[in-house]
Write an enzyme that holds these catalytic residues in place. Structure first.
Site, PDB file in Angstrom:
ATOM      1  N   SER A  40       0.827  -1.206   0.000  1.00 41.19           N
ATOM      2  CA  SER A  40       0.000   0.000   0.000  1.00 41.19           C
ATOM      3  C   SER A  40       0.866   1.263   0.000  1.00 41.19           C
ATOM      4  O   SER A  40       1.660   1.478  -0.902  1.00 41.19           O
ATOM      5  CB  SER A  40      -0.955  -0.036   1.195  1.00 41.19           C
ATOM      6  OG  SER A  40      -2.026   0.851   1.002  1.00 41.19           O
ATOM      7  N   ASP A 152      -5.663  -3.786  -1.884  1.00 42.44           N
ATOM      8  CA  ASP A 152      -4.584  -3.392  -0.980  1.00 42.44           C
ATOM      9  C   ASP A 152      -3.703  -4.562  -0.518  1.00 42.44           C
ATOM     10  O   ASP A 152      -4.199  -5.580  -0.037  1.00 42.44           O
ATOM     11  CB  ASP A 152      -5.213  -2.719   0.246  1.00 42.44           C
ATOM     12  CG  ASP A 152      -4.226  -1.872   1.017  1.00 42.44           C
ATOM     13  OD1 ASP A 152      -3.273  -2.444   1.571  1.00 42.44           O
ATOM     14  OD2 ASP A 152      -4.422  -0.646   1.077  1.00 42.44           O
TER      15      ASP A 152
END
Length: 269
Positions: A40, A152
């Site tokens: 991320s 993510d």
């Protein structure tokens, strides 16, 4: 002989700006970084550094951060934000380089939404890989690559220690920018999603600490992952926490060198 040093940069939304502070200290102290693995926000910071941006320049970029440059709202179906703006900005910032061109080498961690698998990007379009890695479920629309849907990287590997080890790192510095708030102020769907992810990942990070040589946690107070108003303080926290652990890191490096020097001497006898 010097050890190969790897950074495992964790996910955490805006809290990931702390990674810039960590990099500032390592570069200032002349500690070489050979590999970076990021989930991320950690993937974004790692990619920018690998593309040649100094921590000081990244800090200036962070101060200029405005959501309107990155956020393109869409009618909710698989997420509120399309992410095309973010991808275009990333592509521009990394000068349209490919992942395999980055120096140091950078691996980007994302999650295959359908299979529930961790996927590690080491080649190809940086912007697409990072866009996949930052796709917080429910907030950003999943990124489609090669017929697969990605979200993510923090969903499966918040602090990718094992990934940077597999890259060849002999000493791993892990940076966990999560912060679990037991009394959160939940006022929006964004808060619900982020708090849910923090709960799921809380236990996972404990194992990463055991696997790493040094784990630092720069975030010592609750800052929402979607809050971009305290960028300067977040970067300072990363800097201070890395400075606090600097002597320990140098000891770890010295111990590694001594151990391998002795081993080489025995092999030469």
């Amino acid at each position: 002989m010097d050890p190969k040093i790897g950074l495992a940069l964790g996910s955490g939304g805006s809290r990931g700006f702390a990674h810039i502070g960590v990099l500032k200290v390592l570069v200032r102290e002349g500690i070489p970084i050979d590999f970076i693995a990021g989930s991320s926000m950690g993937a974004l910071i790692g990619a920018l550094y690998g593309a040649g941006h100094s921590p000081e320049l990244m800090e200036k970029m962070a101060f200029q951060f405005r959501r309107k440059y990155f956020v393109d709202i869409t009618v909710p179906k698989m997420g509120f934000v399309k992410g095309e703006k973010a991808k275009n900005v990333i592509r521009m910032l990394v000068k349209q380089k490919m992942l395999e061109e980055l120096q140091p080498s950078v691996s980007v961690v994302a999650t295959d939404l359908k299979k529930g698998e961790k996927v590690i990007f080491t080649k190809g379009d940086i912007a697409q890989a990072v866009r996949a890695s930052i796709a917080i479920p429910g907030i950003l629309v999943p990124e489609k690559i090669g017929g697969r849907l990605f979200v993510d990287g923090g969903v499966v590997d918040r602090v990718p220690v094992s990934v940077v080890k597999d890259m060849g790192a002999e000493i791993v510095v892990a940076v966990d920018v999560s912060y679990f708030n037991a009394e959160p102020d939940i006022t929006s769907i964004y808060d619900v999603i982020i708090q849910s992810m923090d709960i799921m990942e809380k236990e996972m990070v404990r194992y990463r600490e055991i696997e790493s040589d040094l784990m630092i946690r720069p975030i010592f107070k609750h800052i929402k992952a979607t809050q971009f108003t305290e960028v300067e303080e977040i970067i300072r926290q990363g800097e201070k926490e890395m400075e606090k652990h600097l002597s320990l890191l140098k000891e770890i490096i010295a111990a590694w060198k001594e151990k391998h020097h002795e081993r080489n001497e025995r092999e030469e006898e």
